[in-house]
Scaffold this motif. Structure first.
Motif, PDB file in Angstrom:
ATOM      1  N   SER A  56      32.975  27.881   4.307  1.00  0.00           N
ATOM      2  CA  SER A  56      31.869  28.841   4.294  1.00  0.00           C
ATOM      3  C   SER A  56      31.749  29.515   2.927  1.00  0.00           C
ATOM      4  CB  SER A  56      32.091  29.889   5.390  1.00  0.00           C
ATOM      5  OG  SER A  56      31.120  30.899   5.318  1.00  0.00           O
ATOM      6  N   PHE A  57      32.873  29.886   2.356  1.00  0.00           N
ATOM      7  CA  PHE A  57      32.909  30.508   1.028  1.00  0.00           C
ATOM      8  C   PHE A  57      32.366  29.529  -0.014  1.00  0.00           C
ATOM      9  CE2 PHE A  57      34.889  32.782  -2.534  1.00  0.00           C
ATOM     10  CZ  PHE A  57      34.886  34.104  -2.099  1.00  0.00           C
ATOM     11  N   ALA A  58      32.795  28.276   0.061  1.00  0.00           N
ATOM     12  CA  ALA A  58      32.345  27.244  -0.877  1.00  0.00           C
ATOM     13  C   ALA A  58      30.835  27.043  -0.778  1.00  0.00           C
ATOM     14  CB  ALA A  58      33.077  25.935  -0.612  1.00  0.00           C
ATOM     15  N   GLU A  93      36.253  20.675  -2.079  1.00  0.00           N
ATOM     16  CA  GLU A  93      34.869  20.741  -2.550  1.00  0.00           C
ATOM     17  C   GLU A  93      34.898  21.225  -3.997  1.00  0.00           C
ATOM     18  OE1 GLU A  93      32.050  22.516   0.155  1.00  0.00           O
ATOM     19  OE2 GLU A  93      33.589  22.582   1.709  1.00  0.00           O
ATOM     20  N   HIS A  94      33.801  21.064  -4.663  1.00  0.00           N
ATOM     21  CA  HIS A  94      33.737  21.486  -6.066  1.00  0.00           C
ATOM     22  C   HIS A  94      32.434  22.245  -6.319  1.00  0.00           C
ATOM     23  CE1 HIS A  94      37.304  19.105  -6.937  1.00  0.00           C
ATOM     24  NE2 HIS A  94      36.784  18.205  -6.130  1.00  0.00           N
ATOM     25  N   LYS A  97      30.944  23.158  -9.976  1.00  0.00           N
ATOM     26  CA  LYS A  97      30.480  22.140 -10.926  1.00  0.00           C
ATOM     27  C   LYS A  97      29.092  22.500 -11.442  1.00  0.00           C
ATOM     28  CE  LYS A  97      30.577  18.019 -12.886  1.00  0.00           C
ATOM     29  NZ  LYS A  97      30.872  18.097 -14.280  1.00  0.00           N
ATOM     30  N   ASP A  98      29.003  22.713 -12.751  1.00  0.00           N
ATOM     31  CA  ASP A  98      27.752  23.062 -13.441  1.00  0.00           C
ATOM     32  C   ASP A  98      27.145  24.384 -12.979  1.00  0.00           C
ATOM     33  OD1 ASP A  98      27.823  20.784 -15.070  1.00  0.00           O
ATOM     34  OD2 ASP A  98      26.913  19.578 -13.481  1.00  0.00           O
ATOM     35  N   LYS A  99      27.919  25.211 -12.315  1.00  0.00           N
ATOM     36  CA  LYS A  99      27.436  26.508 -11.817  1.00  0.00           C
ATOM     37  C   LYS A  99      27.610  27.568 -12.907  1.00  0.00           C
ATOM     38  CE  LYS A  99      26.510  27.180  -8.083  1.00  0.00           C
ATOM     39  NZ  LYS A  99      25.221  27.097  -7.393  1.00  0.00           N
ATOM     40  N   GLY A 128      38.141  19.884 -12.109  1.00  0.00           N
ATOM     41  CA  GLY A 128      37.992  20.346 -10.732  1.00  0.00           C
ATOM     42  C   GLY A 128      37.013  21.498 -10.619  1.00  0.00           C
ATOM     43  N   PHE A 129      36.711  22.129 -11.750  1.00  0.00           N
ATOM     44  CA  PHE A 129      35.738  23.229 -11.743  1.00  0.00           C
ATOM     45  C   PHE A 129      34.473  22.832 -12.483  1.00  0.00           C
ATOM     46  CE2 PHE A 129      39.516  25.705 -10.771  1.00  0.00           C
ATOM     47  CZ  PHE A 129      39.049  26.482  -9.738  1.00  0.00           C
ATOM     48  N   GLY A 130      34.548  22.717 -13.790  1.00  0.00           N
ATOM     49  CA  GLY A 130      33.377  22.358 -14.581  1.00  0.00           C
ATOM     50  C   GLY A 130      32.286  23.410 -14.555  1.00  0.00           C
TER      51      GLY A 130
END
Length: 178
Positions: A56-58, A93-94, A97-99, A128-130
């Protein structure tokens, strides 16, 4: 702009939660801000299926236009609760990414959250983040108990810098969101 604002502390009373609540109130006409609490997530445990609270947080991170993280500084780094939440968010989950991500923070000590923010930027740029981390001016308010008045407001000079800081973030967001 929809911001998911992460309270980077699991303390019952957190000056970083106070800071995010002030930002939410101050910028109510500018941003749609939802607060997320790392204290609501279990500690990361490798090899364990992602709990529903983490999923849910993701999703909230993924659905936001940008993420705002407010972190204290503990032992020259981020709190273990924030690091644990980030480990969950980079394992199954990732959503980062690009956020676009903007970091603020406060602490009871004079240096604010300087080292914690620096460490957090390293974490968010790791595999893993990006994330697209804002690296303009930094908002790291020291001596937090002396900054907030009884209504949770900040001094005029601090608010003026906060306005400038978010003007810069908006420019960054416009650039990275093209």
């Amino acid at each position: 702009m929809k911001l998911f604002a992460i309270v980077g502390s699991n303390a019952d009373h957190s000056y970083n939660r106070d800071l995010l609540n002030f930002i939410k109130k101050h910028f109510t006409d500018r941003y749609d801000i939802e607060l997320g609490e790392v204290k609501d997530l279990p500690m990361f445990k490798e090899g364990v299926k992602e709990p529903a609270a983490v999923a849910s947080f993701a999703k909230k991170v993924a659905d936001a236009d940008a993420v705002l993280i407010s972190t204290p500084e503990q032992q020259h780094s981020v709190p273990s609760s924030l690091k644990s939440a980030l480990e969950w968010l980079s394992s199954a989950e990732h959503p980062f990414k690009d956020k676009p991500v903007v970091i603020v923070g406060t602490s009871v000590l004079p240096q604010g959250s300087a080292r914690g923010q620096s460490h957090l930027k390293l974490v968010l740029s790791s595999p893993g983040f990006g994330a697209k981390v804002f690296n303009g001016d930094e908002f790291m308010m020291g001596t937090a108990p002396e900054q907030f008045d009884e209504n949770g407001n900040l001094p005029a000079g601090t608010v003026k810098f906060l306005d400038h800081f978010f003007d810069e973030f908006d420019s960054f967001y416009a650039e990275v969101s093209k």
